[in-house]
Design a protein around this motif. Structure first.
Motif, PDB file in Angstrom:
ATOM      1  N   VAL A 119      10.750  12.528  -3.286  1.00  0.00           N
ATOM      2  CA  VAL A 119       9.308  12.439  -3.519  1.00  0.00           C
ATOM      3  C   VAL A 119       9.100  11.532  -4.730  1.00  0.00           C
ATOM      4  CG1 VAL A 119       7.221  13.710  -4.107  1.00  0.00           C
ATOM      5  CG2 VAL A 119       8.899  14.713  -2.550  1.00  0.00           C
ATOM      6  N   GLN A 152       1.292   8.339  -2.950  1.00  0.00           N
ATOM      7  CA  GLN A 152       0.383   9.412  -2.540  1.00  0.00           C
ATOM      8  C   GLN A 152      -0.805   8.892  -1.746  1.00  0.00           C
ATOM      9  OE1 GLN A 152      -1.095  11.883  -5.770  1.00  0.00           O
ATOM     10  NE2 GLN A 152      -1.074  13.662  -4.444  1.00  0.00           N
ATOM     11  N   ARG A 203       2.049  10.688  -9.057  1.00  0.00           N
ATOM     12  CA  ARG A 203       1.774  11.699  -8.045  1.00  0.00           C
ATOM     13  C   ARG A 203       1.397  12.999  -8.749  1.00  0.00           C
ATOM     14  NH1 ARG A 203       2.894  13.185  -2.766  1.00  0.00           N
ATOM     15  NH2 ARG A 203       3.745  11.126  -2.314  1.00  0.00           N
TER      16      ARG A 203
END
Length: 220
Positions: A119, A152, A203
């Motif tokens: 991520v 994102q 993010r």
């Protein structure tokens, strides 16, 4: 007693196989090309500490998406240098060395490729525009366009084209590979410096989203 026609059938099946094997042996009789790698330079570049970045494989036209070492003249004619090749498909090799350069030179928290499943805060989306020996000037030319994209939202936060040139002593595989490696090292350090100095989108972590409770009412 003479052999029956059926006795020759296995031999007939084998003949094309033997012929193909002989042809393959003839085609592979030449010397194997020398394989050249690209390096990942080291430096001390500050900025963007704590950001996580995914580095995509650069997009490239077919002539650049290869292991061949490319030569282009002023008319735009393209040829390849014999006797040498890159250690991997060129866009994939550049992706790997750019990741290594970020790891060697930056303060980013994490850098990886999208297939890692990590991520990230941002992705680097790039296109390999030029990676060739230019003649008759005899220069190694590297040109890469890079965009910083929020992981994102998918929005482009910034974009820039990076160029570098290095003289090449002679147009042969060893000198061409050395000059292109030097030019790419300049471009990759410029990319790392630019990303590290940019204002990068972050993010939002689950703990960063805070709901404000309504203010207490004063007693009537």
């Amino acid at each position: 007693m003479s052999p029956s026609p059926t006795d020759f059938r296995p031999l007939r099946r084998l003949m094309p196989v033997v012929l193909l094997a002989a042809l393959a042996g003839a085609c592979s009789s030449g010397p194997a090309p020398t394989t050249y790698d690209l390096s990942a330079p080291s430096s001390r570049i500050r900025g963007a500490a704590g950001v996580q970045v995914l580095v995509n494989e650069p997009a490239a036209i077919q002539t650049l998406a290869t292991q061949q070492i490319l030569v282009k003249d002023v008319s735009g004619s393209v040829s390849f240098i014999g006797g040498g090749q890159w250690a991997d498909n060129l866009p994939r090799l550049i992706q790997t060395r750019l990741i290594n350069t970020f790891e060697n030179a930056s303060q980013l928290r994490g850098v990886s490729r999208p297939s890692s499943g990590a991520v990230a805060d941002v992705q680097l989306v790039s296109e390999l525009r030029r990676f060739e020996i230019e003649t008759p000037s005899n220069e190694a030319v590297v040109e890469i366009s890079v965009k910083i994209v929020s992981d994102q939202t998918g929005r482009i936060a910034n974009g820039r084209i990076f160029r570098a040139r290095t003289p090449v002593a002679s147009v042969d595989a060893a000198n061409a590979a050395r000059a292109l490696d030097e030019a790419l090292s300049v471009a990759m350090l410029d990319i790392v410096r630019w990303v590290s100095g940019s204002s990068l989108p972050r993010r939002e972590e689950p703990g960063d989203v805070r709901s404000e409770a309504p203010a207490d009412r004063e007693p009537a």
